[in-house]
Design a protein around this motif. Structure first.
Motif, short mmCIF file in Angstrom:
data_model
loop_
_atom_site.label_atom_id
_atom_site.label_comp_id
_atom_site.label_asym_id
_atom_site.label_seq_id
_atom_site.Cartn_x
_atom_site.Cartn_y
_atom_site.Cartn_z
N ASP A 157 0.86 -1.18 0.00
CA ASP A 157 0.00 0.00 0.00
C ASP A 157 0.91 1.24 0.00
N VAL A 158 0.43 2.34 -0.54
CA VAL A 158 1.30 3.53 -0.64
C VAL A 158 1.59 4.14 0.73
N HIS A 159 0.74 3.80 1.70
CA HIS A 159 0.94 4.32 3.06
C HIS A 159 1.68 3.28 3.91
N GLN A 160 2.43 3.76 4.90
CA GLN A 160 3.15 2.80 5.74
C GLN A 160 2.19 1.97 6.60
N GLY A 161 2.51 0.71 6.78
CA GLY A 161 1.72 -0.16 7.66
C GLY A 161 2.12 0.06 9.10
N LEU A 179 6.54 -1.16 1.96
CA LEU A 179 7.06 -0.31 0.87
C LEU A 179 6.07 0.84 0.74
N HIS A 180 6.51 2.03 1.01
CA HIS A 180 5.54 3.13 1.03
C HIS A 180 6.19 4.43 0.59
N CYS A 181 5.33 5.37 0.23
CA CYS A 181 5.81 6.70 -0.16
C CYS A 181 6.14 7.48 1.11
N GLU A 197 11.34 3.23 1.81
CA GLU A 197 10.67 4.51 1.53
C GLU A 197 10.88 4.89 0.08
N ILE A 198 9.79 5.29 -0.55
CA ILE A 198 9.80 5.61 -1.97
C ILE A 198 9.54 7.11 -2.11
N ASP A 199 10.31 7.75 -2.99
CA ASP A 199 10.11 9.19 -3.20
C ASP A 199 8.83 9.44 -3.99
N ARG A 200 8.22 10.59 -3.74
CA ARG A 200 6.98 10.92 -4.46
C ARG A 200 7.24 10.98 -5.96
N HIS A 201 6.20 10.71 -6.73
CA HIS A 201 6.22 10.73 -8.20
C HIS A 201 6.98 9.55 -8.82
N ALA A 202 7.35 8.55 -8.01
CA ALA A 202 8.03 7.39 -8.60
C ALA A 202 7.14 6.77 -9.68
N ASP A 203 7.76 6.44 -10.83
CA ASP A 203 7.00 5.86 -11.94
C ASP A 203 7.18 4.33 -11.93
#
Ligand SMILES: [Zn+2]
Length: 302
Positions: A157-161, A179-181, A197-203
């Motif tokens: 999910d894009v949010h942290q668990g 795995l989250h933004c 952690e994933i940076d915003r706008h990752a494609d």
């Protein structure tokens, strides 16, 4: 056999304009029917969890307040939902839906829950539209009854668990990977066994690179008896709350990659749908349908 766990009582009654897509659960099943894919699955319905079952992972006072409708206004504000008897009932059902899917995965290798992934629920309170934590609950119950020794909760999910990580913080046998933004909710992150952690706008390319790297790292960290995979679709570029730029094809590749990775190693996988937000609820339902297509394809490939 490939199980699809669902229940007609999963939808949540909410006021018009609420940010939570309240009817996405029934729309998802309608979408799967229209796609003709439900024939690939055996449909199963959970029974509601007992209050005392939930005490393993949630405080008794919180469980009872949800059941009785006595959550105070601050608790409801943090939860982000309006209490109703329907909400209470579906919350006790949905945790057992994930548990049922996990049991089916242990029997048959792969199973899907058409709800679940309520990973922001903490021990003593709900948060971020999550009443009870189905991921922690299912993993703890299966270990307690001796069905498994080690579980990996892989949360994409894009949010942290954060709730899952905190509830299971002292359980080395239950491995949490999120795995989250980085820029997304919650502002104050918990510590999972592995946070990526994933940076915003990752494609797609950036996201899938990170996923492959994470799967490689996990291989050195845990050999689970079961994976509970949160296939949240709020990583999609059109999601109302997510901050990433992953396409439909990126989600398809993510789901196929995760399922193949574990299934090719003989590790059972139960999927839950996780988050997905938007004003067009049929669009949200479509996004959630992708993991069921991935599971059907994986099942057919053996
Ligand atoms: Zn989310």
């Amino acid at each position: 056999m490939l199980s699809l766990v669902t229940h007609p009582a999963y939808d949540i009654p909410l006021p018009d304009g609420h940010r939570f897509p309240s009817t996405k659960f029934s729309r998802l099943i309608a979408r799967l029917d229209r796609d003709g894919i439900t024939s690939a699955f055996t449909s199963l319905q959970p029974d509601p969890a007992g209050r005392t079952d939930l005490w393993r992972t949630q405080s008794a006072s919180y469980v009872d307040a949800v059941a009785a409708g006595t959550l105070d206004s601050e608790a409801l504000r943090v939860l982000g939902l309006t209490w109703s008897q329907v909400l209470a009932n579906r919350s006790f059902l949905a945790v057992n839906g994930t548990l049922l899917a996990a049991r089916q995965a242990l029997c048959h290798g792969l199973a899907c829950h058409a709800a679940g992934g309520t990973h922001h629920a903490h021990h003593g309170h709900g948060a971020g539209y999550c009443v009870f934590n189905d991921l922690a609950y299912s993993a703890v119950r299966l270990v307690d009854e001796g069905a498994v020794r080690r579980v990996l909760i892989l949360d994409c999910d894009v949010h942290q668990g954060d709730g899952t990580a905190r509830i299971l913080a002292d359980r080395p046998d239950l491995f949490t990977c999120s795995l989250h933004c980085k820029a997304n909710y919650p502002a104050r992150k918990a510590t999972s066994d592995l946070d990526v952690e994933i940076d915003r706008h990752a494609d797609d390319a950036a996201y899938l690179d990170i996923l492959h790297d994470t799967l490689r790292r996990l291989q050195d960290m845990i050999t689970p008896d079961l994976v509970i995979y949160d296939a949240g679709v709020d990583i999609h570029e059109g999601d109302r709350l997510g901050l990433l730029a992953v396409s439909y094809d990126g989600i398809r590749q993510r789901d196929a990659t995760v399922l193949r990775h574990f299934r090719s190693r003989g590790i059972p996988v139960a999927t839950v749908i996780g988050g997905g937000y938007g004003t067009d609820l049929d669009e949200v339902a479509y996004r959630h349908s992708l993991v069921f297509h991935a599971a059907a394809a994986e099942h057919a490939a053996g």
